[in-house]
Design a protein around this motif. Structure first.
Motif, short mmCIF file in Angstrom:
data_model
loop_
_atom_site.label_atom_id
_atom_site.label_comp_id
_atom_site.label_asym_id
_atom_site.label_seq_id
_atom_site.Cartn_x
_atom_site.Cartn_y
_atom_site.Cartn_z
N LEU A 115 0.84 -1.21 0.00
CA LEU A 115 0.00 0.00 0.00
C LEU A 115 0.87 1.25 0.00
N ARG A 116 1.98 1.20 0.74
CA ARG A 116 2.87 2.36 0.80
C ARG A 116 3.45 2.67 -0.57
N ASN A 117 3.68 1.62 -1.36
CA ASN A 117 4.21 1.81 -2.71
C ASN A 117 3.10 2.06 -3.73
N ARG A 118 1.89 2.31 -3.21
CA ARG A 118 0.72 2.61 -4.05
C ARG A 118 0.35 1.45 -4.97
N ASN A 119 0.71 0.24 -4.55
CA ASN A 119 0.29 -0.95 -5.28
C ASN A 119 -1.01 -1.44 -4.64
N PHE A 120 -2.08 -0.66 -4.86
CA PHE A 120 -3.31 -0.88 -4.11
C PHE A 120 -3.97 -2.22 -4.42
N ARG A 121 -4.07 -2.53 -5.70
CA ARG A 121 -4.80 -3.75 -6.06
C ARG A 121 -4.14 -4.97 -5.45
N SER A 122 -2.81 -5.03 -5.55
CA SER A 122 -2.09 -6.17 -4.98
C SER A 122 -2.24 -6.21 -3.46
N GLY A 123 -2.15 -5.03 -2.83
CA GLY A 123 -2.28 -4.97 -1.38
C GLY A 123 -3.67 -5.39 -0.91
N LEU A 124 -4.70 -4.94 -1.62
CA LEU A 124 -6.07 -5.30 -1.24
C LEU A 124 -6.34 -6.78 -1.47
N GLU A 125 -5.79 -7.33 -2.54
CA GLU A 125 -5.97 -8.77 -2.78
C GLU A 125 -5.30 -9.58 -1.67
N MET A 126 -4.13 -9.13 -1.24
CA MET A 126 -3.45 -9.82 -0.15
C MET A 126 -4.24 -9.68 1.15
N PHE A 127 -4.85 -8.51 1.36
CA PHE A 127 -5.70 -8.29 2.54
C PHE A 127 -6.86 -9.28 2.55
N LYS A 128 -7.49 -9.48 1.39
CA LYS A 128 -8.61 -10.42 1.31
C LYS A 128 -8.15 -11.86 1.54
N THR A 129 -6.92 -12.15 1.13
CA THR A 129 -6.40 -13.51 1.29
C THR A 129 -6.07 -13.81 2.75
N LEU A 130 -5.48 -12.83 3.44
CA LEU A 130 -5.01 -13.06 4.81
C LEU A 130 -6.14 -12.99 5.84
N PHE A 131 -7.15 -12.17 5.56
CA PHE A 131 -8.23 -11.99 6.52
C PHE A 131 -9.54 -12.50 5.94
N GLY A 132 -10.49 -12.74 6.83
CA GLY A 132 -11.80 -13.23 6.40
C GLY A 132 -12.72 -13.35 7.59
N PRO A 133 -13.92 -13.92 7.40
CA PRO A 133 -14.87 -14.05 8.51
C PRO A 133 -14.31 -14.88 9.67
N ASP A 134 -13.51 -15.90 9.33
CA ASP A 134 -12.95 -16.74 10.39
C ASP A 134 -11.64 -16.19 10.94
N ARG A 135 -11.11 -15.17 10.28
CA ARG A 135 -9.86 -14.56 10.74
C ARG A 135 -9.91 -13.06 10.46
N PRO A 136 -10.78 -12.33 11.17
CA PRO A 136 -10.93 -10.89 10.91
C PRO A 136 -9.71 -10.11 11.39
N PRO A 137 -9.47 -8.95 10.83
CA PRO A 137 -8.33 -8.13 11.27
C PRO A 137 -8.58 -7.55 12.65
N THR A 138 -7.51 -7.38 13.40
CA THR A 138 -7.61 -6.70 14.69
C THR A 138 -7.66 -5.19 14.46
N GLY A 139 -8.00 -4.47 15.52
CA GLY A 139 -8.03 -3.02 15.40
C GLY A 139 -6.66 -2.44 15.07
N ASP A 140 -5.61 -3.02 15.67
CA ASP A 140 -4.25 -2.51 15.41
C ASP A 140 -3.83 -2.75 13.97
N SER A 141 -4.07 -3.97 13.47
CA SER A 141 -3.67 -4.27 12.09
C SER A 141 -4.46 -3.43 11.10
N LEU A 142 -5.75 -3.24 11.39
CA LEU A 142 -6.57 -2.41 10.50
C LEU A 142 -6.10 -0.95 10.56
N GLY A 143 -5.69 -0.52 11.75
CA GLY A 143 -5.19 0.85 11.88
C GLY A 143 -3.93 1.08 11.06
N GLN A 144 -3.03 0.09 11.06
CA GLN A 144 -1.80 0.22 10.25
C GLN A 144 -2.14 0.32 8.77
#
Length: 465
Positions: free
Chosen positions: A17-46
């Protein structure tokens, strides 16, 4: 519930995301998190720190939409999502409104230009121009409708659509939108007639309005001015935009809109409205004063935020604070355009370029500083000349003959990035050591023993031809 992803994977998302590679970053976000593994407040804040909602609201909205769908009962997530949705809505409406004005100006320009060509070429040119304008207006419509889907009860996007269909001479849609606008103005809500997911305009029965005297544009403007003075900027902006739909060239309304936008720190739409105001009356004195206020406010805002970034960068050091130096540079470059002779801004910009090792741009800024004031001492120069020898000063009681070798070493270190990093680290932590030494009465002789090898090395280097 599955185990949370490792910190290294989270850093990978943030890095993309810092390198403005949004699509790749968002796809990785969807892969790592989900209903059974939601992001924490700290990770979402980062992640949201990198996806600054003011700068990238669409991507931030997508992240929070997913997070809230995974954890629908989290009140904190819901609150953040609501704020980001409002920001995204405002950005869409502002973007579409500016594009709409741009399309109208281009249409006017095209019409004037087509008069200068022969009849055959004019037909072809008018067809091309019409297609271009239609594409621009269609993009406006899509943004307005997307905004409506985000906040169906908010009126600004409906005003935009009303202007669009009025421009397209679609009387049916214009009438429907007028009823919707009237409904929201009357009740403040539209959930009973508009679905959230899609923009649909079902037939509506005419709404019986109480008979109230119609205000003149001047009276309406006075009413909006009172709202503005009460600092209800959102309501004032909505009202003045409604007035400008009816009176698009009403200069006092344009001037008030600029003041409202400046108060909301929305400088891009304020600049566009200012341009429109000058087109209405190029020599109006009030508009010129508002322009000065606009530039001063923008300058102060840019300078203040840049100063915050520079402070953070210096606290982190040249390497870790590099991104903050870059952000400060972008703001200061805009500020210098407004005030090219302001030495403090040029000094800050020069400091950033030096820490970013952009020597070419730093030299240009240094030349500009010298042209304005040849005797001006920059922050970098003061850093090189100042003592800042906290440990040595404590050990040798600030004796100049003892401190000079240490200063010479520091000046040599400042010539390289690694050296600047070391000096920054030293400046951050050595005062703490000195305070601790004073508090616990640690003998100065101990520090002299520790510093003696460095002192001898500096003296030998000074004697070396």
């Amino acid at each position: 519930m599955a185990a949370p992803p490792s910190k290294s994977l989270l850093r990978e998302i943030v890095g993309r995301l810092r390198n403005r590679n949004f699509r790749s970053g968002l796809e990785m976000f969807k892969t790592l998190f989900g209903p059974d593994r939601p992001p924490t407040g700290d990770s979402l804040g980062q992640i949201l720190d990198e996806l600054n909602p003011q700068e990238f609201p669409e991507q931030a909205f997508e992240v929070m939409s997913l997070a809230c769908s995974w954890v629908p009962d989290d009140k904190d997530f819901t609150t953040v999502f609501g704020n980001i949705r409002k920001t995204y809505y405002d950005k869409l409406v502002t973007k579409a409104s500016l594009a709409f004005q741009n399309a109208k100006q281009k249409a006017k320009s095209f019409a004037e230009r087509s008069q200068a060509v022969d009849s055959i070429a004019r037909i072809r040119l008018e067809e091309e121009n019409k297609r271009t304008i239609e594409e621009m207006l269609e993009a406006c419509r899509m943004d307005f409708e997307k905004a409506v889907s985000l906040l169906p009860d908010s009126i600004a996007a409906y005003y935009g659509l009303l202007r669009f269909y009025k421009q397209m001479e679609n009387e049916e849609k214009t009438a429907e939108l007028r009823q919707i606008v009237r409904k929201i103005e009357t009740t403040g809500r539209l959930h009973d007639i508009v679905e959230k997911e899609t923009f649909s305009l079902p037939p509506m029965e005419p709404i019986e309005m109480p008979s109230t005297p119609q205000l003149s544009p001047e009276q309406e403007l006075q009413h909006i001015e009172a709202i503005y003075n009460d600092r209800d900027f959102d309501s004032a902006l909505t009202a003045v935009e409604r007035l400008l739909i009816q009176e698009p060239s009403m200069l006092p309304a344009l001037q008030l809109k600029i003041r409202i936008l400046v108060a909301k720190r929305q400088f891009h739409p304020a600049k566009a409205t200012l341009k429109h105001a000058f087109e209405v009356d190029p020599v109006n004195e009030t508009t010129r004063k508002i322009q000065v206020d606009f530039l001063e406010t923008k300058l102060k805002t840019l300078s203040r935020i840049a100063d915050v970034f520079i402070t953070k960068a210096l606290r982190l050091g040249p390497s870790l604070g590099r991104e903050y130096f870059r952000k400060a540079c972008k703001l200061l470059e805009q500020a210098v355009v407004i005030a090219p002779d302001e030495l403090s801004l040029l000094d800050q910009l020069y400091t950033c370029y030096m820490y970013l090792e952009d020597e070419q741009r730093a030299a240009i800024v240094r030349r500009d500083i010298a042209l304005i004031n040849p005797n001006y001492v920059t922050t970098i120069a003061r850093l090189r000349k100042s003592s800042l020898c906290f440990l040595a000063g404590y050990a040798y009681d600030e004796a100049p003959e003892s401190l000079e070798p240490f200063r010479r070493v520091r000046r040599n270190l400042l010539r390289t990035l690694a050296g600047r990093l070391l000096v920054t680290w030293y400046i951050r932590f050595s005062p703490v050591l000195v305070d601790t030494a004073r508090r616990f009465h640690i003998p100065k002789a101990l520090f002299r023993v520790l510093l003696f090898p460095l002192l001898e090395t500096a003296r030998r280097l000074a004697r070396t031809p």
